[in-house]
Design an enzyme around this catalytic site. Structure first.
Site, PDB file in Angstrom:
ATOM      1  N   THR A 184       0.779  -1.568   0.064  1.00  0.00           N
ATOM      2  CA  THR A 184      -0.027   0.422  -0.342  1.00  0.00           C
ATOM      3  C   THR A 184       0.929   1.532  -0.322  1.00  0.00           C
ATOM      4  O   THR A 184       1.493   1.694  -1.066  1.00  0.00           O
ATOM      5  CB  THR A 184      -0.913   0.291   1.045  1.00  0.00           C
ATOM      6  OG1 THR A 184      -0.245  -0.284   2.562  1.00  0.00           O
ATOM      7  CG2 THR A 184      -2.053  -0.860   1.289  1.00  0.00           C
ATOM      8  N   LYS A 206       4.749  -6.920   3.208  1.00  0.00           N
ATOM      9  CA  LYS A 206       4.185  -5.993   3.336  1.00  0.00           C
ATOM     10  C   LYS A 206       4.275  -4.940   4.503  1.00  0.00           C
ATOM     11  O   LYS A 206       3.661  -5.245   5.811  1.00  0.00           O
ATOM     12  CB  LYS A 206       3.221  -5.431   2.468  1.00  0.00           C
ATOM     13  CG  LYS A 206       1.353  -5.862   3.192  1.00  0.00           C
ATOM     14  CD  LYS A 206       0.585  -4.768   3.967  1.00  0.00           C
ATOM     15  CE  LYS A 206       1.033  -3.503   3.377  1.00  0.00           C
ATOM     16  NZ  LYS A 206      -0.375  -2.276   4.024  1.00  0.00           N
ATOM     17  N   THR A 244      -0.380  -1.469   7.546  1.00  0.00           N
ATOM     18  CA  THR A 244      -0.375  -2.928   8.432  1.00  0.00           C
ATOM     19  C   THR A 244       0.750  -3.425   8.055  1.00  0.00           C
ATOM     20  O   THR A 244       1.001  -3.674   7.025  1.00  0.00           O
ATOM     21  CB  THR A 244      -1.876  -3.706   8.448  1.00  0.00           C
ATOM     22  OG1 THR A 244      -2.687  -3.119   8.359  1.00  0.00           O
ATOM     23  CG2 THR A 244      -1.696  -4.657   8.909  1.00  0.00           C
ATOM     24  N   GLU A 248       8.303   4.893   7.821  1.00  0.00           N
ATOM     25  CA  GLU A 248       7.516   5.996   7.316  1.00  0.00           C
ATOM     26  C   GLU A 248       8.755   7.051   7.658  1.00  0.00           C
ATOM     27  O   GLU A 248       9.091   6.868   9.525  1.00  0.00           O
ATOM     28  CB  GLU A 248       6.101   6.141   7.753  1.00  0.00           C
ATOM     29  CG  GLU A 248       5.221   5.630   7.259  1.00  0.00           C
ATOM     30  CD  GLU A 248       3.783   5.448   7.976  1.00  0.00           C
ATOM     31  OE1 GLU A 248       2.620   5.399   6.941  1.00  0.00           O
ATOM     32  OE2 GLU A 248       3.973   6.240   9.357  1.00  0.00           O
ATOM     33  N   ASN A 280       2.191  11.752   8.373  1.00  0.00           N
ATOM     34  CA  ASN A 280       0.782  11.298   8.735  1.00  0.00           C
ATOM     35  C   ASN A 280       0.178  12.318   9.254  1.00  0.00           C
ATOM     36  O   ASN A 280      -0.518  12.731   9.659  1.00  0.00           O
ATOM     37  CB  ASN A 280       1.252  10.450  10.762  1.00  0.00           C
ATOM     38  CG  ASN A 280       2.014   9.385   9.716  1.00  0.00           C
ATOM     39  OD1 ASN A 280       0.737   8.494   9.716  1.00  0.00           O
ATOM     40  ND2 ASN A 280       2.805   8.723  10.097  1.00  0.00           N
ATOM     41  N   SER A 338      -5.684  11.231   4.351  1.00  0.00           N
ATOM     42  CA  SER A 338      -5.902   9.943   3.948  1.00  0.00           C
ATOM     43  C   SER A 338      -7.046  10.179   3.063  1.00  0.00           C
ATOM     44  O   SER A 338      -7.719  11.223   2.751  1.00  0.00           O
ATOM     45  CB  SER A 338      -5.719   9.672   4.801  1.00  0.00           C
ATOM     46  OG  SER A 338      -7.021   9.554   6.366  1.00  0.00           O
TER      47      SER A 338
END
Lengths: 408, 408
Positions: free
Chosen positions: A156, A182, A193, A280, A403, A408
């Site tokens: 993702t 992933k 996730t 991230e 973030n 999103s």
């Protein structure tokens, strides 16, 4: 939001073929995108399965079902949906998973409980049944693909495609292992996730496969953290097709059991570290080795306390050998520790020993080490024989940008 | 590094005089700066004392000694050193504290154990005894100062000066409370330890003062977090001089005990919230109210799991009503929870109820609420009667800048 490839990325490795596992991908278009987002692995009859799952009390239906399915011990198919985690969607979410299990089991002529489903992506939106149904129909008709296509399709927010392979000798028989994963935080119900899948052609009894996977998990997936946040969907499954023809492994005493476990462990370790390498905003990969703890579990908790400390992670981001922050993180871990026996080092150089800064501490090699991408922190608690190694990444402006700045 | 005043700062309040407590400050110059960094409170004979301390296993000598001193129940002086935390300094650090206790007890003609010492600042450097000795000598000669000067002198990276006052009636007698505090993370052994001091002229028996302070701590200081990192030096002390002339409080049954506790609680709550309002990089103040938990302690742990989640904190920073991240943080708390009974709201508007997003969820008022500085998150677990309210701030680029971009 286009993310740049992580500076810590690794190239996609050479991967072995796994007899008894056939991969396919299709475009279910769970999001408004034009990419493969549905992955299907068809597994030979008699495939053993084992799994480890998130400890979240708010786990997705996929996880709830999966926890029960692995107890049965056999698998015929894996479906991974990317772009929608189907988490926190109540009965409608569960119905979508059951529909997929029914559709695939009908097509393969197996039991529904032998069809494993994972989903990753946005939370709170029930997985659309129509897209899932059409996607499954399409993927059943499509040509098999390679590991890289499958590893890419389960991703993702990942900025690079992650896989690891290994082999082992069980008696005279060579067996192969191939894993894909992933994840780009531990975490992030939005999109990040961690989902990992390991395939092997070895013949392994389900209970022993579970024992080995759980043990490997304790030393790998449970030893990584990006931000301490735990997904509602984290899942790692291992499938053993048995096509290699080895004498089935059923206990640690069997010939080749240790060799197989070593290969499984190496695949799990590499996959786990790849997730951290895509953390991230990560600019640095951090290995934290804790020794001298009361026991191994205590060592891991101390290690994760350090690895989850925003102050330690920002210090490393800034190239600052701030061992005071490591002391703080040891102190707050809630584990047996004694300030006056504690030693802390960076990159092989001790900065503090037995509760005090070293009088002749030479910061030059430490500063040099901290300029690099691979950082090592050593902590000796001086209490006992407990040891653990955990992995994390630094905390940077990139994490905040991903973030907070983007919606999103 | 000059930090800008927090946008969440509050003006310095009107503060009452406390009979029996005299404040003075001096320049010990623990760092290379020209500001008051040594604070001295002289307390009347018969002053009761109570304290709560960090749970860190690597606490400073000041904390180790303080934990023992409060058991004796009386205090005559408080010394606060700013610029050097004296933590992780072994025997030399302990000797420095004992020297201060001896010097002050000689000057006041009291027992050394009645002299309380706190230190905050850089870690790993023993507090310089010569500077401490000269500073104490100077402060004993200087003129008394007001609350604002004292509150400023205990500060380190604080961007504003923090205090709170209150009064209560005990029978016919009015008593006053005055508190000062410093801290701008929960944490940060570098410079951001939380140190709080509450002074009252009420007469309160030491054991009961400890009982009330511990209870207030559970609902205030233990309910705030900036980044989940716990200092090696966190300390809150309460001193009751007894000069108001009230009948001594010794139990909850005494007239005025409830009124005094309410005033103590209000001072503690305001001081705790002021620390959050000076959280490193904070742009928004976040109140998280958890209800329906198995019990109050469970509610607090769930609240702190949310408050410590980097993903929740960055979502708030970005004005994103990301209730999926709240679900994740509830799930990882390790407390009794049930996905299908969970409800989440922002600013008084429910976004999800009973495990599913609301069909008629109106995001407009939520988006408006999240544009403000004071954010409210409601979480109902639907399990029992447990409740808690915790406070935190958002996680922004400012936090990374303070902790990574600049070197200490």
């Amino acid at each position: 939001m286009d993310l740049e490839r992580s500076p810590l990325a690794r190239p996609f490795p050479q991967m072995p073929a796994i007899d008894g596992a056939v991969l396919r991908v299709a475009r279910a278009r769970y999001k408004n995108w034009d990419r493969a987002d549905l992955t299907f692995a068809e597994l030979a009859e008699g495939t053993s399965v084992a799994g480890v799952f998130t400890k979240s009390a708010c786990a997705s239906s996929e996880v709830e079902l999966g926890r029960e399915q692995v107890k049965k011990g056999t698998a015929r198919a894996l479906i991974v949906n990317a772009g929608n985690s189907n988490a926190f969607t109540g009965i409608r979410g569960r119905e979508a998973v059951e529909q997929i299990m029914a559709q695939v089991s009908d097509a393969l002529g197996c039991r529904a409980e032998e069809v494993f489903v994972s989903s990753t992506g946005v939370i709170g939106v029930p997985l659309p049944k129509d897209k899932a149904r059409a996607g499954i129909a399409a993927v059943l008709e499509t040509q098999p693909c390679d590991w890289e296509e499958a590893a890419s399709a389960i991703g993702t927010t990942d900025t690079f495609t992650k896989a690891a392979g290994a082999s082992a000798m069980i008696g005279e028989t060579r067996v192969e292992l191939a894993g894909i994963i992933k994840g780009s935080g531990m975490i992030a119900p939005d999109m990040a996730t961690m989902l990992g899948y390991i395939f092997t052609d070895a013949k392994v009894e389900p209970a022993f496969l579970q024992e080995m996977l759980s043990k490997a998990n304790d030393a790998t997936y449970s030893c990584i953290t990006v931000d301490g946040d735990t997904s509602t969907s984290d899942t790692v499954l291992a499938f053993a097709t048995g096509k290699a023809g080895n004498a089935a492994l059923s206990s640690w005493k069997d010939v080749g059991a240790d060799a197989f476990y070593a290969a499984l462990l190496s695949v799990c370790r590499e996959l786990a570290q790849l997730v951290v390498r895509d953390g991230e905003g990560a600019q640095k990969f951090i290995e934290i080795a804790v020794s001298g703890a009361a026991d191994d579990a205590s060592a891991r908790r101390v290690g994760l306390s350090i690895a989850n400390s925003p102050l330690v992670k920002t210090a490393i981001a800034g190239g600052d050998a701030n061992w005071g922050r490591v002391v703080m993180a040891v102190g707050k871990a809630g584990e047996p520790a004694d300030r006056d026996r504690l030693s802390i080092g960076f990159g092989g150089t001790w900065a503090a020993r037995d509760g005090q800064p070293l009088a002749d501490y030479d910061e030059a090699p430490v500063a040099k080490h901290l300029e690099g991408q691979d950082i090592r922190i050593d902590v000796d608690l001086g209490m006992g024989d407990g040891r653990a190694v955990v992995w994390t990444c630094d905390l940077t402006h990139g994490y905040i940008s991903i973030n907070a700045d983007y919606r999103s």
